[in-house]
Write an enzyme that holds these catalytic residues in place. Structure first.
Site, PDB file in Angstrom:
ATOM      1  N   ASP A 136       2.944 -20.356  31.564  1.00 21.69           N
ATOM      2  CA  ASP A 136       2.649 -20.816  30.207  1.00 21.69           C
ATOM      3  C   ASP A 136       1.406 -20.068  29.753  1.00 21.69           C
ATOM      4  O   ASP A 136       0.318 -20.270  30.314  1.00 21.69           O
ATOM      5  CB  ASP A 136       2.401 -22.334  30.227  1.00 21.69           C
ATOM      6  CG  ASP A 136       2.082 -22.887  28.840  1.00 21.69           C
ATOM      7  OD1 ASP A 136       1.806 -22.097  27.919  1.00 21.69           O
ATOM      8  OD2 ASP A 136       2.107 -24.125  28.684  1.00 21.69           O
ATOM      9  N   SER A 194       3.607  -6.580  16.294  1.00 22.27           N
ATOM     10  CA  SER A 194       4.531  -6.734  15.161  1.00 22.27           C
ATOM     11  C   SER A 194       4.040  -5.810  14.056  1.00 22.27           C
ATOM     12  O   SER A 194       2.859  -5.412  14.054  1.00 22.27           O
ATOM     13  CB  SER A 194       4.470  -8.188  14.673  1.00 22.27           C
ATOM     14  OG  SER A 194       5.034  -8.320  13.382  1.00 22.27           O
ATOM     15  N   TYR A 204      -0.350 -15.967  11.453  1.00 24.28           N
ATOM     16  CA  TYR A 204       0.390 -15.151  12.434  1.00 24.28           C
ATOM     17  C   TYR A 204      -0.090 -13.700  12.379  1.00 24.28           C
ATOM     18  O   TYR A 204      -0.363 -13.079  13.416  1.00 24.28           O
ATOM     19  CB  TYR A 204       1.892 -15.239  12.134  1.00 24.28           C
ATOM     20  CG  TYR A 204       2.772 -14.358  12.995  1.00 24.28           C
ATOM     21  CD1 TYR A 204       3.004 -14.664  14.334  1.00 24.28           C
ATOM     22  CD2 TYR A 204       3.387 -13.218  12.468  1.00 24.28           C
ATOM     23  CE1 TYR A 204       3.826 -13.859  15.121  1.00 24.28           C
ATOM     24  CE2 TYR A 204       4.210 -12.421  13.239  1.00 24.28           C
ATOM     25  CZ  TYR A 204       4.431 -12.743  14.564  1.00 24.28           C
ATOM     26  OH  TYR A 204       5.246 -11.952  15.344  1.00 24.28           O
ATOM     27  N   LYS A 259      -1.848 -11.296  15.288  1.00 25.18           N
ATOM     28  CA  LYS A 259      -1.333  -9.990  15.716  1.00 25.18           C
ATOM     29  C   LYS A 259      -2.351  -8.874  15.405  1.00 25.18           C
ATOM     30  O   LYS A 259      -2.478  -7.921  16.165  1.00 25.18           O
ATOM     31  CB  LYS A 259       0.024  -9.700  15.065  1.00 25.18           C
ATOM     32  CG  LYS A 259       1.172 -10.634  15.524  1.00 25.18           C
ATOM     33  CD  LYS A 259       1.559 -10.421  16.993  1.00 25.18           C
ATOM     34  CE  LYS A 259       2.894 -11.096  17.353  1.00 25.18           C
ATOM     35  NZ  LYS A 259       3.212 -11.006  18.786  1.00 25.18           N
TER      36      LYS A 259
HETATM   37  N1  LIG Z   1      11.793 -12.014  15.869  1.00 25.50           N
HETATM   38  C1  LIG Z   1      11.070 -11.310  15.034  1.00 25.50           C
HETATM   39  O1  LIG Z   1      11.444 -11.168  13.857  1.00 25.50           O
HETATM   40  C2  LIG Z   1       9.810 -10.628  15.521  1.00 25.50           C
HETATM   41  C3  LIG Z   1       9.269  -9.598  14.729  1.00 25.50           C
HETATM   42  C4  LIG Z   1       8.117  -8.941  15.179  1.00 25.50           C
HETATM   43  C5  LIG Z   1       7.535  -9.281  16.383  1.00 25.50           C
HETATM   44  N2  LIG Z   1       8.086 -10.290  17.123  1.00 25.50           N
HETATM   45  C6  LIG Z   1       7.427 -10.611  18.401  1.00 25.50           C
HETATM   46  O2  LIG Z   1       8.347 -10.381  19.451  1.00 25.50           O
HETATM   47  C7  LIG Z   1       7.992 -11.197  20.585  1.00 25.50           C
HETATM   48  C8  LIG Z   1       9.252 -11.833  21.141  1.00 25.50           C
HETATM   49  O3  LIG Z   1       9.812 -12.683  20.163  1.00 25.50           O
HETATM   50  P1  LIG Z   1      11.400 -12.923  20.034  1.00 25.50           P
HETATM   51  O4  LIG Z   1      11.810 -12.377  18.705  1.00 25.50           O
HETATM   52  O5  LIG Z   1      12.097 -12.469  21.253  1.00 25.50           O
HETATM   53  O6  LIG Z   1      11.419 -14.515  19.876  1.00 25.50           O
HETATM   54  P2  LIG Z   1      11.991 -15.692  20.797  1.00 25.50           P
HETATM   55  O7  LIG Z   1      13.425 -15.450  21.125  1.00 25.50           O
HETATM   56  O8  LIG Z   1      11.601 -16.935  20.075  1.00 25.50           O
HETATM   57  O9  LIG Z   1      11.154 -15.542  22.158  1.00 25.50           O
HETATM   58  C9  LIG Z   1       9.803 -15.907  22.240  1.00 25.50           C
HETATM   59  C10 LIG Z   1       9.481 -16.243  23.666  1.00 25.50           C
HETATM   60  O10 LIG Z   1       8.089 -16.614  23.731  1.00 25.50           O
HETATM   61  C11 LIG Z   1       8.016 -17.802  24.510  1.00 25.50           C
HETATM   62  N3  LIG Z   1       6.807 -18.605  24.322  1.00 25.50           N
HETATM   63  C12 LIG Z   1       6.372 -19.253  23.236  1.00 25.50           C
HETATM   64  N4  LIG Z   1       5.242 -19.926  23.525  1.00 25.50           N
HETATM   65  C13 LIG Z   1       4.975 -19.691  24.858  1.00 25.50           C
HETATM   66  C14 LIG Z   1       3.961 -20.084  25.773  1.00 25.50           C
HETATM   67  N5  LIG Z   1       2.963 -20.903  25.411  1.00 25.50           N
HETATM   68  N6  LIG Z   1       3.992 -19.620  27.056  1.00 25.50           N
HETATM   69  C15 LIG Z   1       4.983 -18.805  27.458  1.00 25.50           C
HETATM   70  N7  LIG Z   1       5.997 -18.423  26.636  1.00 25.50           N
HETATM   71  C16 LIG Z   1       5.975 -18.858  25.358  1.00 25.50           C
HETATM   72  C17 LIG Z   1       9.261 -18.583  24.135  1.00 25.50           C
HETATM   73  O11 LIG Z   1       9.468 -19.613  25.092  1.00 25.50           O
HETATM   74  P3  LIG Z   1      10.163 -21.016  24.732  1.00 25.50           P
HETATM   75  O12 LIG Z   1      11.638 -20.761  24.809  1.00 25.50           O
HETATM   76  O13 LIG Z   1       9.676 -21.932  25.808  1.00 25.50           O
HETATM   77  O14 LIG Z   1       9.694 -21.399  23.358  1.00 25.50           O
HETATM   78  C18 LIG Z   1      10.285 -17.447  24.178  1.00 25.50           C
HETATM   79  O15 LIG Z   1      10.660 -17.178  25.502  1.00 25.50           O
HETATM   80  C19 LIG Z   1       6.925 -12.183  20.082  1.00 25.50           C
HETATM   81  O16 LIG Z   1       5.659 -11.753  20.519  1.00 25.50           O
HETATM   82  C20 LIG Z   1       7.017 -12.063  18.556  1.00 25.50           C
HETATM   83  O17 LIG Z   1       5.781 -12.353  17.939  1.00 25.50           O
HETATM   84  C21 LIG Z   1       9.203 -10.957  16.734  1.00 25.50           C
END
Ligand SMILES: NC(=O)c1ccc[n+]([C@@H]2O[C@H](COP(=O)([O-])OP(=O)(O)OC[C@H]3O[C@@H](n4cnc5c(N)ncnc54)[C@H](OP(=O)(O)O)[C@@H]3O)[C@@H](O)[C@H]2O)c1
Length: 290
Positions: free
Chosen positions: A62, A141, A154, A158
């Site tokens: 975590d 991001s 957010y 970042k």
């Molecule tokens: N999706 C987009 O549009 C987007 C765009 C730009 C950048 N990003 C970045 O890409 C990265 C991955 O995001 P994703 O799109 O793959 O989203 P996602 O499917 O929601 O995955 C996010 C992951 O982070 C985990 N997480 C959240 N809080 C946590 C904590 N306290 N400790 C450990 N794990 C935690 C979540 O775990 P739980 O399942 O337990 O919640 C999940 O495994 C993030 O850093 C995000 O900011 C995303």
């Protein structure tokens, strides 16, 4: 970098980018430690690994809890001997104005997206420094480069990440052979967006009351341009960029993951798209290293 037998620790592997990166890195021969805060959510990862006929080790981490981070790093180091690659992927989005956010919400967004990364980096650094070898990849991001309406908290988290990694990269590679990389996606079709929308729904009333016209204009523009639908990547596509960035020793400080991401931040990256020119100058001017 040849990923064969490399020891990789990834955060946030229960879904999305982290889950796909874990499996793709294992397919390249890496020994992958796929961490998540709640291992009861490992089903999707295990199914994907099964389909790909690879093994990944699931462990609890975590990013909001120092002890959890330290214990996870200690477990990997005792089992595998060391960590070659840390991938800071865990994060969550939030559409919330500064005025509307409670102090607790403000802290949580910063804590997961920024302080969580600092905890993980601090935990792996002693081992990487003593071996004079390591790679630290951080998923930022386009919001780490460009502020966007109603996303201020957010984006601030970042931006903080970008400042942290850009600063550390100036000396970590020349002095300790630890390469630091920023991965900068635009939209990704993962659970991330659904979670942001659900959160927005929950908070819709206070947001509507004062900032309704801004929210309406923002959603209207997104719908008009269809930006998300047409250009969003999949989690697997962003994971491929991460794998490639690790394999490519010539990649710069930052990697924008798609043409849409590059176009979105174009005014900020003009003349130095991957940040290597600026890194070179700061290393020369402030540290005297080339
Ligand atoms: N999706 C987009 O549009 C987007 C765009 C730009 C950048 N990003 C970045 O890409 C990265 C991955 O995001 P994703 O799109 O793959 O989203 P996602 O499917 O929601 O995955 C996010 C992951 O982070 C985990 N997480 C959240 N809080 C946590 C904590 N306290 N400790 C450990 N794990 C935690 C979540 O775990 P739980 O399942 O337990 O919640 C999940 O495994 C993030 O850093 C995000 O900011 C995303």
């Amino acid at each position: 970098m040849d990923l064969g037998e490399k020891i990789v620790l990834i955060t946030g592997c229960s879904s999305g980018v982290g889950m796909h990166a874990a499996v793709q890195l294992a397919q390249q021969g890496a020994r992958v430690y796929a961490s998540m805060r709640n291992p009861a959510k490992a089903g999707a990862l295990k199914a994907l690994a099964g389909e790909a006929a690879v093994e990944v080790s699931v462990l609890t981490l975590d990013v909001q809890n120092n002890e959890s981070v330290r214990a996870a790093v200690a477990l990997v180091e005792s089992e595998a001997g060391h960590i070659d690659v840390l991938i800071n992927n865990a994060g969550f989005g939030s559409v919330r104005t500064l005025e509307q956010a409670t102090p607790e919400q403000l802290s949580e967004i910063m804590d997961v997206n920024f302080f969580g990364v600092t905890r993980c980096i601090r935990a792996v650094l002693p081992g990487m420094r003593s071996r004079k070898s390591g790679r630290i990849v951080t998923v930022s991001s386009v919001g780490g480069l460009v502020g966007q309406p109603l996303n201020e908290i957010y984006c601030a988290a970042k931006f903080a990440l970008e400042g942290l990694i850009e600063s550390m990269a100036t000396y970590m590679e020349p002095f300790f052979n630890i390469r630091m990389t920023l991965i900068e996606p635009a939209g990704i079709r993962t659970g991330f967006v659904g979670r942001v929308m659900a959160d927005l729904q929950k908070e819709a009333a206070p947001l509507q009351e004062v900032y309704g016209p801004v929210l309406g204009a923002y959603i209207g523009q997104i719908q008009k341009h269809g930006a998300f639908e047409s250009s969003a990547q999949t989690g697997a596509q962003v994971a491929e960029v991460i794998v490639h960035s690790l394999q490519d020793e010539s990649s710069g400080l930052r990697t924008l993951t798609s043409p849409a991401a590059k176009a979105f931040v174009r005014e900020k990256i003009q003349g130095d798209p991957d940040g290597s020119e600026l890194q070179g100058r700061i290393r020369r001017d402030l540290l005297g290293v080339g």
